[in-house]
Motif scaffolding. Structure first.
Motif, PDB file in Angstrom:
ATOM      1  N   GLY A   1       4.551   7.377   2.276  1.00 14.63           N
ATOM      2  CA  GLY A   1       3.530   7.459   1.226  1.00 14.63           C
ATOM      3  C   GLY A   1       2.229   8.016   1.741  1.00 14.63           C
ATOM      4  N   GLY A   2       1.820   7.589   2.938  1.00 17.74           N
ATOM      5  CA  GLY A   2       0.597   8.111   3.519  1.00 17.74           C
ATOM      6  C   GLY A   2       0.717   9.579   3.852  1.00 17.74           C
ATOM      7  N   PHE A   3       1.859  10.009   4.373  1.00 16.44           N
ATOM      8  CA  PHE A   3       2.046  11.421   4.714  1.00 16.44           C
ATOM      9  C   PHE A   3       1.933  12.306   3.476  1.00 16.44           C
ATOM     10  CE2 PHE A   3       4.609  15.200   5.531  1.00 16.44           C
ATOM     11  CZ  PHE A   3       4.110  15.614   6.767  1.00 16.44           C
TER      12      PHE A   3
ATOM     13  N   ALA B   1       2.481   9.812  -5.422  1.00 16.33           N
ATOM     14  CA  ALA B   1       2.877  11.157  -5.015  1.00 16.33           C
ATOM     15  C   ALA B   1       4.134  11.650  -5.716  1.00 16.33           C
ATOM     16  CB  ALA B   1       3.086  11.187  -3.500  1.00 16.33           C
ATOM     17  N   LEU B   2       5.100  10.770  -5.934  1.00 18.40           N
ATOM     18  CA  LEU B   2       6.409  11.213  -6.409  1.00 18.40           C
ATOM     19  C   LEU B   2       6.698  10.879  -7.868  1.00 18.40           C
ATOM     20  CD1 LEU B   2       8.530  10.261  -3.267  1.00 18.40           C
ATOM     21  CD2 LEU B   2       7.703  12.521  -3.930  1.00 18.40           C
ATOM     22  N   VAL B   3       5.979   9.925  -8.417  1.00 24.11           N
ATOM     23  CA  VAL B   3       6.228   9.507  -9.793  1.00 24.11           C
ATOM     24  C   VAL B   3       5.005   9.718 -10.674  1.00 24.11           C
ATOM     25  CG1 VAL B   3       6.999   7.583 -11.251  1.00 24.11           C
ATOM     26  CG2 VAL B   3       7.861   7.776  -8.930  1.00 24.11           C
ATOM     27  N   GLY B   4       3.827   9.791 -10.057  1.00 25.18           N
ATOM     28  CA  GLY B   4       2.597   9.921 -10.817  1.00 25.18           C
ATOM     29  C   GLY B   4       2.091   8.605 -11.352  1.00 25.18           C
ATOM     30  N   GLU B   5       2.623   7.482 -10.812  1.00 28.02           N
ATOM     31  CA  GLU B   5       2.195   6.157 -11.263  1.00 28.02           C
ATOM     32  C   GLU B   5       2.315   5.185 -10.094  1.00 28.02           C
ATOM     33  OE1 GLU B   5       3.317   2.685 -14.511  1.00 28.02           O
ATOM     34  OE2 GLU B   5       4.270   4.650 -14.647  1.00 28.02           O
ATOM     35  N   ALA B   6       1.182   4.810  -9.534  1.00 24.55           N
ATOM     36  CA  ALA B   6       1.193   3.949  -8.350  1.00 24.55           C
ATOM     37  C   ALA B   6       1.620   2.530  -8.682  1.00 24.55           C
ATOM     38  CB  ALA B   6      -0.197   3.946  -7.708  1.00 24.55           C
ATOM     39  N   GLU B   7       1.069   1.949  -9.729  1.00 27.02           N
ATOM     40  CA  GLU B   7       1.287   0.528 -10.005  1.00 27.02           C
ATOM     41  C   GLU B   7       2.720   0.230 -10.434  1.00 27.02           C
ATOM     42  OE1 GLU B   7      -1.700  -0.493 -12.832  1.00 27.02           O
ATOM     43  OE2 GLU B   7      -3.292   0.318 -11.578  1.00 27.02           O
ATOM     44  N   GLY B   8       3.279   1.071 -11.304  1.00 26.50           N
ATOM     45  CA  GLY B   8       4.646   0.836 -11.755  1.00 26.50           C
ATOM     46  C   GLY B   8       5.645   0.939 -10.623  1.00 26.50           C
ATOM     47  N   ALA B   9       5.452   1.947  -9.755  1.00 25.41           N
ATOM     48  CA  ALA B   9       6.351   2.099  -8.614  1.00 25.41           C
ATOM     49  C   ALA B   9       6.220   0.915  -7.664  1.00 25.41           C
ATOM     50  CB  ALA B   9       6.045   3.407  -7.886  1.00 25.41           C
TER      51      ALA B   9
ATOM     52  N   TRP C   1       0.842  -1.207   0.000  1.00 23.55           N
ATOM     53  CA  TRP C   1       0.000   0.000   0.000  1.00 23.55           C
ATOM     54  C   TRP C   1       0.874   1.253   0.000  1.00 23.55           C
ATOM     55  CZ3 TRP C   1      -0.491   4.148   3.297  1.00 23.55           C
ATOM     56  CH2 TRP C   1      -1.609   4.962   3.088  1.00 23.55           C
ATOM     57  N   GLY C   2       1.899   1.269   0.848  1.00 15.09           N
ATOM     58  CA  GLY C   2       2.769   2.433   0.911  1.00 15.09           C
ATOM     59  C   GLY C   2       3.536   2.662  -0.363  1.00 15.09           C
ATOM     60  N   ALA C   3       3.991   1.591  -1.010  1.00 19.86           N
ATOM     61  CA  ALA C   3       4.717   1.735  -2.272  1.00 19.86           C
ATOM     62  C   ALA C   3       3.846   2.389  -3.337  1.00 19.86           C
ATOM     63  CB  ALA C   3       5.199   0.363  -2.743  1.00 19.86           C
ATOM     64  N   ALA C   4       2.588   1.995  -3.385  1.00 22.12           N
ATOM     65  CA  ALA C   4       1.675   2.593  -4.355  1.00 22.12           C
ATOM     66  C   ALA C   4       1.443   4.074  -4.064  1.00 22.12           C
ATOM     67  CB  ALA C   4       0.350   1.834  -4.354  1.00 22.12           C
ATOM     68  N   ARG C   5       1.306   4.423  -2.778  1.00 21.16           N
ATOM     69  CA  ARG C   5       1.096   5.824  -2.413  1.00 21.16           C
ATOM     70  C   ARG C   5       2.328   6.668  -2.744  1.00 21.16           C
ATOM     71  NH1 ARG C   5      -2.605   3.501  -2.236  1.00 21.16           N
ATOM     72  NH2 ARG C   5      -2.666   4.557  -4.256  1.00 21.16           N
ATOM     73  N   LEU C   6       3.499   6.137  -2.502  1.00 19.39           N
ATOM     74  CA  LEU C   6       4.715   6.866  -2.852  1.00 19.39           C
ATOM     75  C   LEU C   6       4.816   7.064  -4.357  1.00 19.39           C
ATOM     76  CD1 LEU C   6       7.428   5.337  -0.497  1.00 19.39           C
ATOM     77  CD2 LEU C   6       6.814   7.741  -0.655  1.00 19.39           C
ATOM     78  N   GLY C   7       4.493   6.009  -5.113  1.00 17.15           N
ATOM     79  CA  GLY C   7       4.524   6.145  -6.561  1.00 17.15           C
ATOM     80  C   GLY C   7       3.544   7.177  -7.061  1.00 17.15           C
TER      81      GLY C   7
END
Length: 507
Positions: free
Chosen positions: A154-156, A114-122, A106-112
């Motif tokens: 990612g949540g923050f 926020a910072l990459v614009g792509e949750a699934e790829g990140a 879940w956190g990896a998707a949120r970081l993606g």
């Protein structure tokens, strides 16, 4: 209404990284306690006996029986988590670690997002990392540490008024490994960049609470006690070796060189190759060992080259990755899993270079294949020690030298660890690979059994003296110890050689 791809597969796409990770972890839930698993199971037993003072339990982990407080340089988070399951079957112990993998996904998707614009790829890139998937098969603090870090950060970044709760979650990483304290300045930087510094302040609370707990429970802050314990390899030569190993483990087992799709990556690879050459020269490596060092250092250099300082997000990821590298130089030794507090920084920075989708898919696929190969070998090594321990235990009860899963198996049969330089009494079993403590040099010992633990897997090796690779440290036991850098290598030498002795007068 026509049912088809859009209604059946597309809703599952956000879950694909997690499902793939679980699929790569599930075959290894029967792995015997291995490498550092046993010391955390001892700590968990300490928590079961006294939840407030888990570090009061005794352990022989460096040849001398002493309090865990003095030799295990980790906070008690994993002990508290595993305490209810310390006597459960190993499959259950592995399964209770899975909630952390779900939280991390879940956190990896949120970081993606926020910072990459792509949750699934990140999420796919992060969840196929070999060190993450191996951590998900272990009973160590590494997976909870990474989960708190990614979900907290990612949540923050994506939450509204509840951002403070995710700052608190990120701070909880320090309850599992002290490297989690490095997230405090990172979260404060996030808060300052986004004008929500007050919401970031709860990141400090877990560390503050742990310090107060330790002072009450032990009369000293464990982190401060461990500062001297860790600072034993700070000569220029050892700092350089740790730097080479840190770059090699990043590129060889944390993040494959996806940045090679960008010119920056090739420049970084060239610099990494030079650094690898320094390591090869410093440790007089040749053949397979030298090749493994050079290739993994080049890959690590490519990964680090992806971090930039162009935008606030870039600067955040630069601090995460480069700051992590500097922190790793302060530790007692280098190990691939130590990147789990920091590897997401270079990984997400790589995606911000906008590599082609095909390159991302290829990197994720290769990471998954490598993770599978390393997992097969790691389990084979764990089983080899467990089976050897069971075989030796049929001879009776005695004393042992060596640590890791070897120690765990024999102690479960009633054996006890020999004290450094002590004279063995009765049966005495030695495993050469897991750093055996030396007996009294004047002791007369007669060998009665010798077991060679052969490698029957054709794939990569996570621990090989001859091949110059070690996922778990930057040294392999020997006389003298063998210096390594690469996290894995190719070789077919035996996993270990076990010898059982009796005192000469007992013949």
């Amino acid at each position: 209404m026509r049912l088809g791809y859009p209604l059946t597969v597309k809703p599952l796409r956000p879950l694909l990284p997690l499902l793939l990770a679980l699929g790569l972890v599930a075959p290894f839930v029967d792995k015997p306690p291995h490498i550092d698993d046993p010391n955390f199971l001892v700590l968990a037993r300490g928590a079961a006996l006294d939840p407030w003072r888990p570090h009061d339990i005794l352990i022989n982990w460096q040849g001398t029986t002493e309090r865990a407080f003095d030799v295990l340089s980790n906070p008690p988070g994993i002990a508290w988590w595993l305490a209810p399951w310390v006597d459960a079957p190993v499959v259950v112990q592995h399964l209770v670690m899975w909630p952390w993998l779900i939280l991390l996904a879940w956190g990896a998707a949120r970081l993606g997002e926020a910072l990459v614009g792509e949750a699934e790829g990140a999420a796919m890139l992060l969840l196929t990392s070999p060190i993450l998937l191996l951590a998900a098969q272990a009973l160590t603090p590494d997976l909870p540490l990474a989960a708190c870090a990614l979900a907290g950060l990612g949540g923050f970044l994506t939450a509204g008024r509840g951002a403070w709760a995710f700052a608190l979650l990120a701070g909880c990483a320090a309850l599992f490994r002290y490297s989690g304290i490095c997230l405090i300045p990172l979260v404060l930087l996030m808060g300052w960049q986004r004008g929500r510094l007050i919401s970031a302040l709860p990141v400090i609370l877990p560390t503050l609470g742990l310090a107060l707990h330790d002072q009450h429970a032990y009369g000293a802050w464990h982190l401060m006690a461990m500062t001297g314990f860790q600072s034993v390899s700070d000569t220029p030569r050892e700092l350089l070796r740790k730097g080479v190993a840190a770059v090699a483990t990043l590129g060889g087992a944390a993040l494959l060189p996806l940045a090679l799709a960008h010119r920056r990556g090739w420049i970084g690879a060239a610099l990494g190759l030079i650094l690898g050459g320094v390591g090869v020269t410093l440790s007089a490596q040749t053949g397979v060992a030298a090749a493994a060092t050079l290739l993994t250092c080049a890959a690590g250099g490519a990964g680090l080259a992806s971090v930039r300082l162009s935008t606030p997000a870039d600067r955040l990821l630069w601090c995460w990755g480069v700051g992590g590298l500097l922190f790793l130089l302060t530790l007692r030794f280098a190990a691939a899993r130590y990147w789990l507090a920091f590897w997401a920084g270079p990984a997400l920075a790589t995606l911000r270079l906008r590599p082609p989708r095909g390159a991302v898919a290829l990197a994720c696929g290769l990471q998954a294949i490598l993770a599978l190969g390393l997992s097969i070998d790691d389990r084979a090594m764990a089983r080899a020690w467990a089976e050897a321990g069971d075989r030796v235990a049929t001879l009776g009860v005695g004393q042992l030298s060596g640590h890791w899963g070897w120690q765990h198996t024999l102690e479960s049969h009633g054996w006890r660890s020999l004290e450094e330089d002590a004279r063995p009494e009765g049966l005495y079993a030695v495993a050469e690979a897991p750093w055996p403590q030396e007996p009294d040099p004047t002791a007369c010992l007669t060998p009665i059994l010798r077991l060679t633990l052969r490698d029957t897997f054709w794939g990569p090796r996570v621990h090989s003296a001859a091949g110059g690779g070690n996922l778990h440290a930057y040294l392999v036991a020997g006389k003298p110890p063998i210096e390594t850098y690469a996290p894995w290598t190719l070789h077919d030498e035996p996993y270990d050689v076990v010898t059982v002795y009796t005192p000469c007068e007992a013949r």
